[in-house]
Design an enzyme around this catalytic site. Structure first.
Site, short mmCIF file in Angstrom:
data_model
loop_
_atom_site.label_atom_id
_atom_site.label_comp_id
_atom_site.label_asym_id
_atom_site.label_seq_id
_atom_site.Cartn_x
_atom_site.Cartn_y
_atom_site.Cartn_z
N ARG A 37 55.49 76.23 26.93
CA ARG A 37 54.09 76.22 26.51
C ARG A 37 53.91 75.77 25.06
NH1 ARG A 37 51.83 81.09 29.79
NH2 ARG A 37 51.75 80.06 31.80
N ARG A 50 40.74 69.95 24.06
CA ARG A 50 40.41 70.39 25.41
C ARG A 50 39.04 71.04 25.51
NH1 ARG A 50 42.75 74.23 28.74
NH2 ARG A 50 40.70 73.85 29.56
N ASP A 86 50.50 71.21 34.93
CA ASP A 86 50.44 72.57 35.44
C ASP A 86 51.22 72.63 36.75
OD1 ASP A 86 48.95 74.94 37.06
OD2 ASP A 86 48.77 75.24 34.91
N TYR A 164 51.20 81.91 44.69
CA TYR A 164 49.84 81.56 44.22
C TYR A 164 48.94 81.15 45.38
CZ TYR A 164 50.53 81.51 39.11
OH TYR A 164 50.72 81.87 37.79
#
Length: 367
Positions: A37, A50, A86, A164
């Site tokens: 990250r 962003r 991602d 997920y």
């Protein structure tokens, strides 16, 4: 037809290959370092870039991904870049909807509830059609890096993605996803196999686009016990290493080093060492000496400072880094955190971490 492996797509010559040498187990003058990250919300310039954009719209913009990947390298002497993307782009490629909910994280409006829901997923995925935007981002970034450091590509591992897709977002227990493993083992294996096939093509496509190393994130390994990990995670982790390497060979692409990071999988370190990856990433709950004993001398280790150590004063960060380097040794080792950077971390403290790794490892190598 693939370009020759020496310089596909006319990429700039690599100036700092310390990270790649450490990954392959070659000697290095100092210990290379990067942060999971590292392109992220702890940087004010990231938040500005962003600000107005939807998260997944950003992921689909090669220009935005390139800019976000390069931001930390303008500030810190990191030894590798990791493409901004991602892990949930893979479920999207299978036809699932994922939205980023402020304050809550990624959410699937229609998660998989019943075995029949597997039929709604694309059974054959053309990764270039579905994930070509990631490949474009990698190629653009590889050129924009100008050979400064190598570029890492990545994917989530099958079990983490499956969890997920069933939970519909983050969860502290993963009870819904784990219940599938106990109630619907056959359907679970069907889903994991589908994900594995897509991930192999996706990772090979990243190398074709210019990625110089690959990391597989099994972020939810810690929710499984040893038996379930053996049955539902490890076989697919192994298949991905084998599948990617054989496809790279058959397509005459460079055989790039591969890293597996299975968070909280202490019970599986020996198995991960034999899973076909050049590097095993470690979280912060593992003692360096114990990891080395279980994994052996022939695999490079990556990790594993507690990310929260970066909240400590800078001198203290230096001491913790020195201790970590003493535990791992400076060779066959890539310094990193044991998980990703948190959004409220001070960039200065991240800089202190990176500099401490370089300074202490150089000093230890001389003496």
């Amino acid at each position: 037809v693939s370009a020759p492996s020496c310089s596909p797509k006319g990429f700039p010559k690599l100036k700092n290959d310390t990270f790649l040498r450490a990954a392959r187990g070659e000697e290095t003058e100092y210990t290379p370092v990067w942060c999971m990250r590292q392109a992220g919300r702890y940087l004010p310039e990231f938040r500005e870039t962003r600000a107005a954009q939807d998260f997944f719209a950003t992921c689909r913009s090669p220009k935005a991904c390139c800019e976000l990947t390069l931001q930390p390298l303008r500030r810190f002497p990191l030894d590798a870049a990791i493409i901004f993307s991602d892990i949930l782009v893979v479920p999207q490629a299978l036809g699932m909807d994922v939205v980023m909910t402020p304050g809550k994280g990624p959410t699937f409006p229609e998660p998989l509830k019943e075995v029949e829901d597997l039929l709604k997923l694309r059974q054959k995925v053309d990764v270039t059609a579905e994930l070509g935007y990631v490949f474009e981002a990698i190629t653009l970034t590889r050129h924009s890096l100008e050979g400064k450091v190598p570029l890492i590509g990545f994917s989530g591992a099958p079990w983490t993605l499956m969890s997920y897709m069933i939970e519909g977002g983050g969860s502290t227990t993963l009870a819904k996803a784990k219940s599938w493993l106990y109630r619907h083992p056959d359907a679970s294996h069907r889903l994991l196999r589908l994900l594995t096939d897509v991930i192999i093509d996706y990772l090979v496509g990243q190398v074709a686009a210019g990625a110089q190393a690959l990391q597989l994130f099994e972020s939810h390994a810690g929710h499984l016990g040893p038996e379930q990990f053996q049955a539902f995670a490890l076989p697919y982790i192994r298949d991905i290493a084998r599948g990617v390497k054989s496809k790279l060979k058959s397509e005459a692409l460079p055989l790039v080093p591969m890293i597996v990071f299975a968070k909280d999988a202490h019970y599986a370190l020996g198995d991960l060492a034999r899973a076909g990856y050049e590097v095993v990433g470690l979280d912060w709950t593992i003692r360096p000496q114990d990891a080395r004993a279980q994994i052996g001398k022939d695999i490079t280790l990556q990790g594993n400072l507690d990310p929260c150590a970066l909240y400590a004063p800078k001198e203290k960060i230096g001491e913790l880094v020195k201790k970590m380097l003493e535990g791992f040794g400076t060779q066959r080792y890539i310094a990193n955190l044991g998980h990703g950077l948190y959004p409220d971390m001070s960039p200065e403290h991240v800089g202190a971490f990176v500099e401490a790794v370089h300074a202490h490892s150089r000093h230890m190598n001389k003496h």
